[in-house]
Design a protein around this motif. Structure first.
Motif, short mmCIF file in Angstrom:
data_model
loop_
_atom_site.label_atom_id
_atom_site.label_comp_id
_atom_site.label_asym_id
_atom_site.label_seq_id
_atom_site.Cartn_x
_atom_site.Cartn_y
_atom_site.Cartn_z
N ASN A 202 -7.97 -1.57 18.56
CA ASN A 202 -7.73 -1.85 17.11
C ASN A 202 -8.33 -3.26 16.67
N ARG B 133 -14.04 -4.33 16.52
CA ARG B 133 -14.69 -3.19 15.95
C ARG B 133 -15.77 -2.68 16.23
N ASP C 240 -9.39 -12.80 5.25
CA ASP C 240 -9.06 -11.27 5.53
C ASP C 240 -9.12 -10.45 6.89
N LEU D 163 -11.83 -9.47 7.61
CA LEU D 163 -12.77 -8.31 7.66
C LEU D 163 -14.16 -8.83 6.92
N GLN E 118 -12.63 3.58 9.91
CA GLN E 118 -12.96 2.59 8.94
C GLN E 118 -14.73 2.43 8.86
N THR F 192 -6.20 2.56 6.33
CA THR F 192 -6.73 2.19 7.97
C THR F 192 -6.16 1.09 8.30
N ASN F 193 -6.37 -0.04 7.50
CA ASN F 193 -5.94 -1.46 8.13
C ASN F 193 -4.41 -1.50 8.15
N GLU G 61 -3.97 -4.75 10.35
CA GLU G 61 -4.56 -5.64 9.74
C GLU G 61 -3.91 -6.05 8.45
N ALA H 216 -6.19 -7.67 5.75
CA ALA H 216 -7.26 -6.87 5.33
C ALA H 216 -6.86 -5.76 4.05
N ALA H 217 -5.62 -5.01 4.98
CA ALA H 217 -4.87 -3.99 3.79
C ALA H 217 -4.54 -4.47 2.55
#
Lengths: 484, 582
Positions: free
Chosen positions: A243, A246, A414, A416, B374, B399-400, B405, B408-409
Motif C-alpha cells: 500500500n 506505488r 498529501d 500523492l 488507483q 482508494t486512498n 493515505e 491524499a483521501a
C-alpha cells in the motif's frame, strides 16, 4: 480574458474597506498556517505569500510590518496580499524580517495569534520557474504540458502542451544554466523528436541510432552550450503491490553519452557505456571539465531491483576536444551504506553537489524515503539537508543561477502530488526553511490534479514559436550521427 | 359576434401554444426514455468545483464562458430529469433565437416558427452524442445572442465599425461558433444592401486571423483554433442548416419557395446525417450497466445484462463484477457472453478506448487491488474527454481511504466538498476519516484484503496481482474466483488446477464450473480414481461429463448438436469458444 477577471477580482478586493478590529483574546501561539510560511526564508523578489489559518473563521486580518513599511489587509477566506504593496514591503525588508500578526474573526469576535516572521533575503531568485504539469498516470498519457511561472507574480503560461500533437508526450525539459534561449525537451509519439533551442534557433532531432540503446532521455547542458549529456535508457515500469509504495521505474540497461550540438554527433565513452553497469543522471560541473553521473552494478531486473544501488561518480571531460579522461572517480559510495543516489546537481558556483538519496533504484520520485543530500566539493563531506527534508518524498531539485536558491519537488502535502518548494542556502551552507511556491489562490494545489514535475529555474520566459515547432515536427527531423 | 371572435382567437392561441409544447415534449421524452444514463454519464465525466481558480481555468481555451457555463449546467445532469429538462429548455431557447435571426428574411411568413423547427430540433438531437455537451449548445446560443443583440442595438454604421470587435469578444466567450456570427452579419449586410467592403474585409481578416493569432496563447491546433469547443464537424450541423435558410432566401426571389426548399433540404441533410451517425442505443445500455454499478445497484446490473444479452466486452466486464459482488462468478459466468479473460480485466493502453480506460478501475476495486485501482482511476480521470471526472475523483478518494493515505483521501474529498452534488458524499467520508467508528463495512472489508507483502508486477500482469491477493487473504473470494475464472476463460487448465489446489477451500460448495473444468484436466491427465476423489466432485456431474464426451464424439465436433443441452457448461466453452481474429 483570464487576466481581466483577475483584475476585476483584485479591484473588488482592494476596494473593500478594512474594519478596525478589537481583539477579544490573544492566543499564546503563532497561527497554524497553510501553506506553512512561518519562519521561512524568501527572496526579496518573490510573489506574495498568500496563506490561510487552519481554523474555522469568517474573516482574517493580517498586519505585515517591516522596519519602515506596514501593510494591513482584511479578507474573508485567506490573506490575499496585493502584489505591489508586497513588493514594496519586501524591498524595505531586504536582509531583515517581516513581522506578521494574524487575527481571525469567529462569531463576531476577533482572536489574535502571536506574530510570526518571514526572513527576507538579499539574494534574488531567478525570475521564472519552468515545470511540467502531469497527472500521475504513469504509462499512457493524455493531457500534460510544460509551463513557466513568473516568480514575481502569479502569471503562468504554457511553453508547450501535448494537445498540440495528438497522442504525444512531452518530457525532460532542460535549460543551459537557466537560459530560456537554450532548451532541450523531448516530444514522444508518432511525430516526436528532441526539440533543441540554441540561442532561440529551433531544431528537432531524431536521436535514435543503430548503435545506441535508445533515443535521448535525461539531459544536462554543458555550461559552454556546445554539448548536452543525455542518458540512453531501456526503461520499464512495474507496480508495487504494497500500500505504501506505488510504482517503480527501472532500467534494464542504461548508458550516458554526450551530444555535440555544433557537430550534431554523439560522443561515446566506454566508461559510460559499460554492459555490466547502469549509468544514468549525468550533469556537468560549472567549469565544464567534469561529468558527474550515477553508476550501479547491473542486477537481474526486475527480480533484484532492491539490490540496485547507484554511486555518485565523475569523469573528466575536455570541452575543447570533446573527449573524456580514462579515470572514473567515485565521489560517494552510496552502495556501501545500502543507499542509491539520483539526480546529482552541482551548484553553479561549484561549491556543492546536491543529490537525492533513496534505498534503492533510480525512481526516487515515488520513494517516500527519498531525501536531499549535499556534498561539499571542497571538503567532500556529505550531509542530509534536514532543514528541507520531510517524511515524504523529496526528489528532483535544481539550483538558481546565483547558487543561492534551490527548488525541489516534494510530496509532503498529501503524499500523492509533487509540489515545488524553494529554499535558500547561505555562504556558510546553512539552509533556510523552504517555502511552497506561492499561489494567488491558496486552494490552487488542492484543486489541481497534476503534479509539478522537474522544476527548473530560468532567467526569462521561453518563447517557442508553436507554428514553427509544428512544422518541424511534421517535417524531416535532423538525424544525429555518431563520432567515429 | 365580438365575444365569439375573441373566444376563437383565445382558442386559436391556446391551440398554438399547445402545439408549441409538442416538439419540446418530444425532446424531453426522447432523452428521458432513451438516453437517461447517457446524460447522467455526462455529469460523471465532468467535475465542477466552486473554486475561483478552477473556474478561471476555463478561460485557458477559446469559448471560456460557454465552457464554464456548460459545465455548470452539466452538473445538474446528476439529477434524474434535469438533463432532459435542460436540453428541452435549450431547445426552446434555440427555437426562439433561430426565429429571431431568420425572421427578418421571411417576415411575411406567419408560420415561420414551424418552418424553422428543424434547426433547434437538430441541435437538441446532437446531445445523443456522448461528446456533445451543454457547452456546445451554449456556444451556439451565445453566438446567436451576440448577433441578435448587435442587430437590435446598433445602427448599420455602428455594426460595421464594431463588427471586428464583436468577433474578438465572441471568440473569447463562445469559441469557434463565432464564424457563424460573421456569416450571419455578412448576410445581414447583403439583406440590407448596405455592404461596407472595408468593414467586411476587416471582419473577414479578424475571423481568419484571430484564431491563428490566439492559438499560441490558447495552445490549440489550427483545427481546434477554428472549431473549439467543437471537436467534431458534425456538431456544427445546426449552424450549417441555419445558413441554408438565409442563403436560399438571398439568392431566390420567391421567398415562400425558398423557405420550403430550405426546410426540405435541411430535413434531407438531417435524415442523412442521422442515418450515417445513428444514436448509439447499445452504448446507452453499456452506460446503464456502468451507472447502476456506480450506484451500487449490482443486482440491477445483472438484471439489465440478462435482458440486453449484449455480446460486448464491456457489458461482460460489468456483469462479471456484479456476479463477483454476489460471490456468483463461477456459478453464472458462462450464462453470459465471455470474450475470454478480457471480460475480467480491461486492457489498458493507447489503443483502448477512453470508455474502457474509464471503466477499468472497477474490477480492480472489486477484487481489492488498490494499487491498480488507483492507477486505473488516474488514467480514467485524464483520459475522460475533458480530463475531469467526478466519478474518478470519488474512486481515488475511496482508494486512498482504504490504503490509509489520509492526506491524499482528504485532498480528493476536499475537491468533492466544493461541488454541488457530491458535497454530502464527501462530508460523510471526511467524517469517516476523522471517526473510524463510522467507517463503512465496504471500506473495512477492502482494508482487510490489502496485501501484506510487496512484489513488483507489470500493469498487465493480472495473474500475479490475483495470486498475491489470494495469498494475502484466503477470504477474498472475489480475487480467488477472478483468478480461477481467468484461467478458465483463457482455457489454461493446468494453471487452473494448480491455483485451485492452492487457493480453493472446500468450506464452500464446489461451483459446478470448477467441477466441469477439473473433470477435463483430470481426464486429460488420466487421473486415478483416488486422485479424482480428492476434489469431492459430485457423481451426477461425473456422469454428465461421461454423457457429454459421448455426445461430443457422436456429434463429430459439431457445435449445433450440443448447444441446446450443454451451451452453458465449461465443456462446451472449452471445445467451441474461439477468439475472434480481431
Amino acid at each position: 480574458m483570464k487576466n481581466l477577471f483577475i483584475l476585476i477580482s483584485a479591484m473588488v478586493l482592494l476596494n473593500a474597506c478594512n474594519e478596525t478590529i478589537k481583539v477579544k483574546e490573544t492566543y499564546s501561539s503563532a497561527p497554524d498556517l497553510y501553506p506553512d510560511y512561518n519562519g521561512v526564508t524568501i527572496p526579496f523578489n518573490i510573489a506574495p505569500l498568500n496563506f490561510k489559518v487552519n481554523d474555522e473563521y469568517s474573516k482574517i486580518d493580517v498586519v505585515l510590518e517591516s522596519k519602515s513599511e506596514s501593510l494591513h489587509i482584511q479578507q474573508n477566506e485567506f490573506a490575499d496580499i496585493p502584489v505591489d504593496s508586497w513588493k514594496e514591503l519586501l524591498n524595505s525588508s531586504k536582509g531583515d524580517s517581516i513581522r506578521i500578526t494574524v487575527s481571525v474573526q469567529k462569531n463576531n469576535a476577533w482572536y489574535a495569534y502571536q506574530p510570526f516572521y518571514i526572513h527576507v533575503c538579499e539574494d534574488a531568485v531567478d525570475d521564472y520557474l519552468a515545470y511540467r504539469l502531469i497527472a500521475p498516470g504513469y504509462e499512457v498519457y493524455s493531457k500534460m504540458g510544460i509551463y513557466q511561472r513568473s516568480l514575481q507574480d502569479f502569471e503562468q503560461d504554457a511553453i508547450y502542451e501535448n494537445t498540440l500533437v495528438q497522442g504525444s508526450c512531452v518530457n525532460c525539459h532542460s535549460f543551459k544554466q537557466g537560459s530560456a534561449k537554450d532548451m532541450s525537451m523531448h516530444i514522444r509519439g508518432k511525430l516526436g523528436g528532441t526539440v533543441l533551442l540554441t540561442n532561440n534557433k529551433m531544431e528537432v532531432l531524431k536521436t535514435k541510432t543503430d548503435s545506441t540503446l535508445s533515443k535521448f532521455v535525461y539531459p544536462y547542458w554543458h555550461p559552454s552550450g556546445n554539448y548536452i549529456a543525455y542518458t540512453l535508457n531501456d526503461t520499464h515500469q512495474v507496480f508495487h503491490s504494497s500500500n505504501n509504495k506505488r510504482v517503480e521505474v527501472f532500467d534494464n540497461a542504461s548508458d550516458v553519452i554526450v551530444y555535440d550540438i555544433n557537430k550534431n554527433e554523439i560522443i561515446k565513452c566506454e566508461a559510460l557505456m559499460s554492459d555490466s553497469v547502469f549509468e544514468t543522471f549525468p550533469s556537468f560541473s560549472p567549469d565544464g571539465k567534469t561529468l558527474y553521473f550515477c553508476s550501479a552494478k547491473m542486477e537481474v531486473m526486475p527480480m533484484e531491483y532492491t539490490k540496485v544501488h547507484y554511486n555518485l561518480c565523475s569523469i573528466g571531460f575536455d570541452p575543447e576536444s570533446g573527449t573524456f579522461s580514462n579515470k572514473v572517480d567515485t565521489l560517494f559510495r552510496a552502495a556501501d551504506i545500502g543507499k542509491s543516489v539520483t539526480f546529482p546537481r552541482p551548484s553553479p558556483d561549484g561549491k556543492y553537489l546536491m543529490f537525492t538519496l533513496v534505498d534503492y533504484g533510480n525512481f526516487s520520485i515515488w520513494h517516500k524515503e527519498a531525501d536531499l543530500y549535499l556534498l561539499n566539493t571542497e571538503t567532500n563531506q556529505v550531509r542530509s539537508i534536514n532543514e528541507v527534508n520531510s517524511d515524504d518524498t523529496e526528489s528532483y531539485h535544481s539550483w538558481s543561477t546565483n547558487s543561492k536558491w534551490f527548488v525541489f519537488s516534494s510530496r509532503r502535502l498529501d503524499g500523492l502530488y509533487t509540489r515545488p518548494f524553494i529554499a535558500h542556502i547561505d555562504n556558510e551552507g546553512k539552509v533556510g526553511k523552504p517555502f511552497l511556491l506561492p499561489q494567488q489562490n491558496i486552494s490552487h494545489y488542492d484543486d489541481l490534479l497534476f503534479s509539478y514535475n522537474i522544476p527548473e529555474f530560468i532567467t526569462e520566459k521561453v518563447n517557442i514559436d508553436i507554428p514553427e515547432l509544428e512544422k518541424k515536427l511534421e517535417g524531416e527531423k535532423k538525424q544525429v550521427g555518431i563520432r567515429q | 359576434m365580438a365575444t365569439s371572435l375573441s373566444e376563437n382567437i383565445r382558442i386559436n392561441k391556446s391551440i398554438r401554444f399547445t402545439l408549441l409544447l409538442i416538439p419540446g415534449l418530444f425532446v424531453f421524452l426522447f432523452y428521458s426514455l432513451t438516453f437517461k444514463y447517457h446524460l447522467f454519464f455526462k455529469e460523471q465525466i465532468t467535475l465542477f468545483i466552486y473554486s475561483p481558480e478552477y473556474l478561471l481555468s476555463y478561460f485557458n481555451k477559446p469559448g471560456g464562458l460557454a465552457s464554464l457555463a456548460g459545465d455548470f449546467f452539466t452538473q445538474f445532469f446528476y439529477l434524474k430529469t434535469a438533463g432532459p429538462l435542460l436540453i428541452t429548455l435549450i431547445f426552446y431557447i434555440n427555437w426562439v433565437l433561430f426565429y429571431k435571426v431568420i425572421n427578418p428574411y421571411f417576415s411575411s411568413e406567419k408560420n415561420l416558427i414551424w418552418f424553422i423547427l428543424i434547426l433547434p430540433l437538430t441541435e437538441s438531437l446532437m446531445h445523443y452524442h456522448i461528446g456533445y455537451t451543454i457547452t456546445h449548445s451554449l456556444s451556439l446560443i451565445l453566438t446567436l445572442l451576440i448577433f441578435i443583440i448587435s442587430r437590435r442595438i446598433l445602427s448599420s454604421r455602428q455594426k460595421q465599425f464594431l463588427f471586428p470587435l464583436f468577433i474578438l469578444f465572441g471568440y473569447l466567450i463562445s469559441g469557434g461558433t463565432i464564424v457563424l456570427y460573421f456569416i450571419f452579419q455578412v448576410f445581414e449586410f447583403l439583406r440590407q444592401k448596405s455592404i461596407h467592403y472595408i468593414a467586411n474585409i476587416l471582419a473577414l481578416i479578424f475571423v481568419i486571423f484571430i484564431p491563428v493569432i490566439l492559438r499560441s496563447y490558447f495552445l490549440v491546433t489550427i483545427e481546434e483554433a477554428y472549431l473549439y469547443p467543437f471537436n467534431k464537424l458534425i456538431y456544427l450541423l445546426p449552424s450549417a442548416l441555419s445558413t441554408i435558410y438565409i442563403i436560399l432566401n438571398l439568392i431566390w426571389p420567391d421567398k415562400i419557395l425558398s423557405l420550403r426548399s430550405s426546410v426540405i433540404i435541411s430535413s434531407i441533410i438531417l435524415i442523412i446525417v442521422i442515418w450515417k451517425d445513428r444514436p448509439d442505443f447499445n452504448r446507452e445500455k453499456l452506460l446503464s450497466l456502468s451507472c447502476e454499478g456506480y450506484f451500487g445497484n449490482w443486482n440491477k446490473v445483472l438484471h439489465l445484462s440478462a435482458e440486453y444479452k449484449l455480446e460486448n466486452q464491456l457489458a461482460s466486464y460489468f456483469t462479471n463484477i456484479a456476479l463477483a459482488k454476489y460471490n456468483a462468478l463461477p456459478a453464472h459466468l458462462l450464462e453470459y457472453y465471455q470474450p475470454f479473460a478480457e471480460s475480467l480485466f480491461l486492457p489498458l493502453g493507447r489503443q483502448s478506448g477512453w470508455l474502457n480506460i474509464f471503466s477499468s478501475n472497477e474490477a480492480y476495486y472489486q477484487i481489492g487491488d488498490m494499487n491498480l485501482t488507483q492507477h486505473s482511476a488516474h488514467l480514467g480521470l485524464i483520459f475522460s474527454p475533458y480530463n475531469r471526472s467526478s466519478r474518478m475523483v470519488k474512486r481515488l478518494a475511496e482508494t486512498n481511504m482504504i490504503i490509509g493515505e489520509k492526506e491524499a483521501a482528504l485532498r480528493y474529498l476536499g475537491m468533492l466538498d466544493k461541488t454541488l452534488f457530491h458535497h454530502q458524499w464527501a462530508q460523510k467520508r471526511i467524517g469517516m476519516i476523522h471517526n473510524r467508528q463510522i467507517i463503512s463495512k465496504e471500506l473495512l472489508d477492502k482494508q482487510s484484503f490489502l496485501p501484506q507483502a510487496d512484489t513488483l508486477r507489470k500493469g498487465e500482469d493480472n495473474l500475479s496481482g490475483l495470486r498475491l491477493l489470494a495469498n494475502s487473504n484466503p477470504d477474498n473470494q472475489s480475487a480467488i474466483d477472478y483468478l480461477l475464472c481467468y484461467h478458465l476463460l483463457n482455457k489454461d487448465l493446468q494453471s487452473f488446477k494448480e491455483d485451485f489446489e492452492k487457493y480453493f477451500t472446500f468450506n464452500r460448495q464446489l461451483p459446478r464450473l470448477y467441477g466441469e473444468a477439473l473433470l477435463i484436466i483430470l481426464y486429460q491427465q488420466k487421473a486415478s480414481t483416488e486422485e479424482i476423489s480428492q476434489y469431492f466432485l459430485p457423481s451426477s456431474l461425473m456422469k454428465e461429463f461421461v454423457e457429454y464426451t459421448e455426445a461430443y464424439s457422436k456429434s463429430n465436433g459439431q457445435l449445433s448438436n450440443l448447444s441446446n443441452q450443454y451451451r452453458y457448461t465449461y465443456w462446451f466453452f472449452y471445445h467451441f469458444a474461439q477468439k475472434s481474429k480481431e
